[in-house]
Design a protein around this motif. Structure first.
Motif, PDB file in Angstrom:
ATOM      1  N   ASP A   1       0.844  -1.190   0.000  1.00 61.51           N
ATOM      2  CA  ASP A   1       0.000   0.000   0.000  1.00 61.51           C
ATOM      3  C   ASP A   1       0.881   1.244   0.000  1.00 61.51           C
ATOM      4  O   ASP A   1       1.586   1.528   0.973  1.00 61.51           O
ATOM      5  CB  ASP A   1      -0.904  -0.003   1.230  1.00 61.51           C
ATOM      6  N   SER A   2       0.826   2.029  -1.086  1.00 64.74           N
ATOM      7  CA  SER A   2       1.651   3.230  -1.207  1.00 64.74           C
ATOM      8  C   SER A   2       0.976   4.466  -0.610  1.00 64.74           C
ATOM      9  O   SER A   2       1.568   5.542  -0.585  1.00 64.74           O
ATOM     10  CB  SER A   2       1.985   3.492  -2.676  1.00 64.74           C
ATOM     11  N   LYS A   3      -0.280   4.323  -0.202  1.00 66.72           N
ATOM     12  CA  LYS A   3      -1.032   5.397   0.460  1.00 66.72           C
ATOM     13  C   LYS A   3      -1.433   6.531  -0.482  1.00 66.72           C
ATOM     14  O   LYS A   3      -1.861   7.588  -0.010  1.00 66.72           O
ATOM     15  CB  LYS A   3      -0.252   5.982   1.643  1.00 66.72           C
ATOM     16  N   ALA A   4      -1.316   6.330  -1.789  1.00 64.57           N
ATOM     17  CA  ALA A   4      -1.760   7.335  -2.750  1.00 64.57           C
ATOM     18  C   ALA A   4      -2.078   6.640  -4.078  1.00 64.57           C
ATOM     19  O   ALA A   4      -1.531   5.582  -4.383  1.00 64.57           O
ATOM     20  CB  ALA A   4      -0.700   8.417  -2.958  1.00 64.57           C
ATOM     21  N   GLN A   5      -2.964   7.233  -4.851  1.00 60.71           N
ATOM     22  CA  GLN A   5      -3.411   6.652  -6.115  1.00 60.71           C
ATOM     23  C   GLN A   5      -2.228   6.370  -7.039  1.00 60.71           C
ATOM     24  O   GLN A   5      -1.319   7.179  -7.175  1.00 60.71           O
ATOM     25  CB  GLN A   5      -4.379   7.622  -6.786  1.00 60.71           C
ATOM     26  N   ILE A   6      -2.270   5.204  -7.702  1.00 60.09           N
ATOM     27  CA  ILE A   6      -1.196   4.812  -8.627  1.00 60.09           C
ATOM     28  C   ILE A   6      -1.751   4.748 -10.042  1.00 60.09           C
ATOM     29  O   ILE A   6      -2.739   4.055 -10.306  1.00 60.09           O
ATOM     30  CB  ILE A   6      -0.593   3.444  -8.250  1.00 60.09           C
ATOM     31  N   GLU A   7      -1.108   5.485 -10.952  1.00 59.55           N
ATOM     32  CA  GLU A   7      -1.465   5.471 -12.376  1.00 59.55           C
ATOM     33  C   GLU A   7      -0.375   4.809 -13.214  1.00 59.55           C
ATOM     34  O   GLU A   7      -0.580   4.541 -14.397  1.00 59.55           O
ATOM     35  CB  GLU A   7      -1.673   6.904 -12.869  1.00 59.55           C
ATOM     36  N   THR A   8       0.789   4.570 -12.617  1.00 55.12           N
ATOM     37  CA  THR A   8       1.947   4.089 -13.371  1.00 55.12           C
ATOM     38  C   THR A   8       1.961   2.566 -13.490  1.00 55.12           C
ATOM     39  O   THR A   8       1.431   1.850 -12.645  1.00 55.12           O
ATOM     40  CB  THR A   8       3.254   4.535 -12.703  1.00 55.12           C
ATOM     41  N   SER A   9       2.598   2.100 -14.562  1.00 57.67           N
ATOM     42  CA  SER A   9       2.884   0.676 -14.729  1.00 57.67           C
ATOM     43  C   SER A   9       4.244   0.384 -14.110  1.00 57.67           C
ATOM     44  O   SER A   9       5.169   1.192 -14.227  1.00 57.67           O
ATOM     45  CB  SER A   9       2.900   0.297 -16.211  1.00 57.67           C
ATOM     46  N   PRO A  10       4.390  -0.758 -13.428  1.00 52.24           N
ATOM     47  CA  PRO A  10       5.648  -1.025 -12.725  1.00 52.24           C
ATOM     48  C   PRO A  10       6.813  -1.350 -13.658  1.00 52.24           C
ATOM     49  O   PRO A  10       6.641  -1.953 -14.707  1.00 52.24           O
ATOM     50  CB  PRO A  10       5.310  -2.222 -11.830  1.00 52.24           C
ATOM     51  N   LEU A  11       7.988  -0.916 -13.231  1.00 50.85           N
ATOM     52  CA  LEU A  11       9.254  -1.253 -13.878  1.00 50.85           C
ATOM     53  C   LEU A  11       9.854  -2.453 -13.158  1.00 50.85           C
ATOM     54  O   LEU A  11       9.915  -2.475 -11.926  1.00 50.85           O
ATOM     55  CB  LEU A  11      10.198  -0.054 -13.802  1.00 50.85           C
ATOM     56  N   ILE A  12      10.307  -3.445 -13.920  1.00 52.60           N
ATOM     57  CA  ILE A  12      10.986  -4.609 -13.350  1.00 52.60           C
ATOM     58  C   ILE A  12      12.450  -4.543 -13.766  1.00 52.60           C
ATOM     59  O   ILE A  12      12.777  -4.624 -14.948  1.00 52.60           O
ATOM     60  CB  ILE A  12      10.374  -5.938 -13.846  1.00 52.60           C
ATOM     61  N   GLN A  13      13.340  -4.407 -12.786  1.00 50.31           N
ATOM     62  CA  GLN A  13      14.762  -4.254 -13.095  1.00 50.31           C
ATOM     63  C   GLN A  13      15.606  -4.679 -11.897  1.00 50.31           C
ATOM     64  O   GLN A  13      15.341  -4.259 -10.771  1.00 50.31           O
ATOM     65  CB  GLN A  13      15.056  -2.791 -13.456  1.00 50.31           C
ATOM     66  N   ASN A  14      16.594  -5.515 -12.157  1.00 48.26           N
ATOM     67  CA  ASN A  14      17.544  -5.936 -11.119  1.00 48.26           C
ATOM     68  C   ASN A  14      16.841  -6.447  -9.855  1.00 48.26           C
ATOM     69  O   ASN A  14      17.169  -6.046  -8.738  1.00 48.26           O
ATOM     70  CB  ASN A  14      18.489  -4.785 -10.763  1.00 48.26           C
ATOM     71  N   ASN A  15      15.858  -7.318 -10.068  1.00 47.12           N
ATOM     72  CA  ASN A  15      15.108  -7.945  -8.974  1.00 47.12           C
ATOM     73  C   ASN A  15      14.337  -6.934  -8.122  1.00 47.12           C
ATOM     74  O   ASN A  15      14.055  -7.174  -6.952  1.00 47.12           O
ATOM     75  CB  ASN A  15      16.047  -8.763  -8.070  1.00 47.12           C
ATOM     76  N   LYS A  16      13.997  -5.810  -8.743  1.00 47.89           N
ATOM     77  CA  LYS A  16      13.198  -4.791  -8.069  1.00 47.89           C
ATOM     78  C   LYS A  16      11.932  -4.500  -8.867  1.00 47.89           C
ATOM     79  O   LYS A  16      11.926  -4.613 -10.100  1.00 47.89           O
ATOM     80  CB  LYS A  16      13.987  -3.493  -7.904  1.00 47.89           C
ATOM     81  N   VAL A  17      10.876  -4.092  -8.177  1.00 48.02           N
ATOM     82  CA  VAL A  17       9.664  -3.567  -8.786  1.00 48.02           C
ATOM     83  C   VAL A  17       9.594  -2.098  -8.408  1.00 48.02           C
ATOM     84  O   VAL A  17       9.604  -1.759  -7.222  1.00 48.02           O
ATOM     85  CB  VAL A  17       8.400  -4.289  -8.282  1.00 48.02           C
ATOM     86  N   ILE A  18       9.514  -1.224  -9.402  1.00 48.65           N
ATOM     87  CA  ILE A  18       9.611   0.213  -9.160  1.00 48.65           C
ATOM     88  C   ILE A  18       8.414   0.920  -9.785  1.00 48.65           C
ATOM     89  O   ILE A  18       8.062   0.658 -10.940  1.00 48.65           O
ATOM     90  CB  ILE A  18      10.929   0.768  -9.746  1.00 48.65           C
ATOM     91  N   PHE A  19       7.785   1.819  -9.030  1.00 48.01           N
ATOM     92  CA  PHE A  19       6.592   2.520  -9.521  1.00 48.01           C
ATOM     93  C   PHE A  19       6.479   3.872  -8.823  1.00 48.01           C
ATOM     94  O   PHE A  19       7.088   4.117  -7.781  1.00 48.01           O
ATOM     95  CB  PHE A  19       5.337   1.683  -9.253  1.00 48.01           C
ATOM     96  N   GLY A  20       5.678   4.762  -9.404  1.00 43.37           N
ATOM     97  CA  GLY A  20       5.412   6.061  -8.799  1.00 43.37           C
ATOM     98  C   GLY A  20       3.937   6.225  -8.491  1.00 43.37           C
ATOM     99  O   GLY A  20       3.092   5.504  -9.021  1.00 43.37           O
ATOM    100  N   ASN A  21       3.603   7.199  -7.620  1.00 43.39           N
ATOM    101  CA  ASN A  21       2.203   7.494  -7.343  1.00 43.39           C
ATOM    102  C   ASN A  21       1.941   8.993  -7.405  1.00 43.39           C
ATOM    103  O   ASN A  21       2.860   9.795  -7.573  1.00 43.39           O
ATOM    104  CB  ASN A  21       1.761   6.878  -6.008  1.00 43.39           C
ATOM    105  N   ILE A  22       0.669   9.385  -7.266  1.00 42.96           N
ATOM    106  CA  ILE A  22       0.335  10.793  -7.434  1.00 42.96           C
ATOM    107  C   ILE A  22       0.745  11.622  -6.222  1.00 42.96           C
ATOM    108  O   ILE A  22       0.685  12.850  -6.261  1.00 42.96           O
ATOM    109  CB  ILE A  22      -1.165  10.989  -7.736  1.00 42.96           C
ATOM    110  N   GLY A  23       1.196  10.980  -5.161  1.00 39.87           N
ATOM    111  CA  GLY A  23       1.777  11.690  -4.029  1.00 39.87           C
ATOM    112  C   GLY A  23       3.211  12.119  -4.283  1.00 39.87           C
ATOM    113  O   GLY A  23       3.801  12.821  -3.462  1.00 39.87           O
TER     114      GLY A  23
END
Length: 399
Positions: free
Chosen positions: A291-313
């Motif tokens: 739970d990122s605590k803010a609305q998510i519009e982005t698609s996740p990036l998968i790189q180097n065993n990480k999942v990376i995303f942004g939110n509107i916060g």
């Protein structure tokens, strides 16, 4: 005498690769023949995967059918050359919401003025434009010289990538904002009419459609003969790519307008409920969420065993791809609607304070490039440049 023949067709990084293996022999060495065939087949597949033909291309939204958002390059100096320096910028229209694709030195994207454009990546000259009658917020997908892109007029277009000539058009019953994905025979996409469609890429004829009950603004991912796509009711659908049969679905607490990302048997997707979800494909079930605590519009990036995303916060978060543990967080000045792109461990995304930002693999700030409009689209990254579109109607090349 026994003859073993295997014909295969692999779609790897948007390239069609066909090959035939043929071995002849007697019954006495049957086991050895089979082992030889399998070893050759494995070697060819590994060679194809290890040497992506599109290291200098970004032929669709999130780079590939798995929607991982990343490419590997052969140029070890890529991190140095992508310094954030503007190469050129070109005003196209009043606003652009379509993420660009890069194919054979051409930048292809849609615009709110109703046109689909192709520009020369080096000198920004116009190659061609095609009028699609209404907003084009769908991002193009390109395969074998054909461009597939949807319009708010409810049509999916197939265009010649060199000339912009229309090859065929397919009409749905409402707007299309979904960014299509393609395999060797079919283009897949959603429509605001609530259906997911599969259309033959050669003829433009419908192969199947699946009713989801709500608008489908999300974009499909494809892996192992299954199409994954979300709708505005918070449902994630897994669909057999050949028959259109629903295999399973997941239900979450908010609209799914992004594209799922697939890696190592795991499916990652975000929702407007502020959560990132991880589903184990084999078990057909969500195994953890964050739970990122803010609305998510982005698609996740998968790189180097990480999942990376942004939110509107304004938070960009990196999670451990297996466990969901928070590895780092970066706070931007404004909302992040731009899905992050990855290249050689670096993370590139836009913000609503008119900035394109580059972080390293540990979430540390590297550089920021100011633009003249909000960046709500996903950057396209080739080996020697970043292409980004913005809400002021400009296309910008950054090196």
């Amino acid at each position: 005498m026994i003859c073993i023949e295997i014909r295969a067709n692999i779609i790897s990084y948007n390239k069609n690769i066909s090959f035939t293996i043929m071995i002849k022999g007697g019954r006495s060495n049957m086991k050895k023949m089979i082992q030889t065939v399998l070893l050759q087949l494995i070697s060819l597949v590994l060679l194809t995967i290890a040497n992506p033909a599109t290291a200098s291309e970004w032929p669709m939204f999130r780079a590939n059918p798995l929607r991982t958002g990343t490419i590997e390059t052969k140029n070890a100096n890529s991190k140095v050359t992508l310094s954030g320096e503007k190469d050129w910028s070109l005003k196209i229209s009043h606003s652009i919401q379509s993420s660009p694709a890069i194919y054979e030195n051409a930048i292809i994207f849609g615009s709110d003025d109703g046109y689909i454009y192709s520009l020369d990546a080096k000198n920004k000259n116009l190659n061609w434009s095609f009028y699609a009658e209404n907003w084009v917020v769908s991002s193009p997908s390109i395969l074998d010289g054909k461009v597939f892109v949807g319009s708010y007029n409810g049509k999916m277009y197939c265009l010649d990538a060199k000339t912009g000539r229309m090859i065929w058009q397919f009409t749905t019953h409402n707007s299309i904002s979904s960014s299509p994905s393609v395999d060797d025979e079919t283009v897949y996409f959603g429509s605001h009419d609530g259906f997911v469609y599969a259309v033959n890429i050669k003829t433009g004829w419908q192969k199947w459609r699946l009713k989801t009950e709500r608008p489908v603004q999300g974009s499909p991912s494809i892996a192992n003969g299954v199409v994954y796509i979300g709708n505005n009711e918070g449902k994630l659908f897994a669909i057999d790519s050949t028959s259109g049969k629903l295999l399973w679905r997941a239900i979450v607490g908010g609209e799914i307008k992004s594209a799922p990302s697939i890696s190592d048997g795991l499916l990652y997707f975000t929702s407007q409920d502020g959560k990132l979800y991880c589903a184990k494909i084999k078990h057909q079930a969500v195994i953890w969420s964050y739970d990122s605590k803010a609305q998510i519009e982005t698609s996740p990036l998968i790189q180097n065993n990480k999942v990376i995303f942004g939110n509107i916060g304004g938070w960009v978060t990196a999670l451990d791809a297996k466990s969901g543990k928070v590895l780092w967080k970066y706070k931007a000045n404004e909302a992040v609607y731009s899905s992050p792109a990855g290249i050689n461990g670096n993370i590139i995304f836009g913000t609503n304070d008119n900035s394109l930002i580059c972080l390293d693999d540990n979430g540390k700030f590297i550089w920021s490039t100011p633009l003249d409009g909000n960046i709500t689209t996903a950057p396209a990254v080739a080996e020697n440049r970043i292409i980004v579109t913005s809400t002021d109607g400009k296309v910008t090349s950054i090196k």
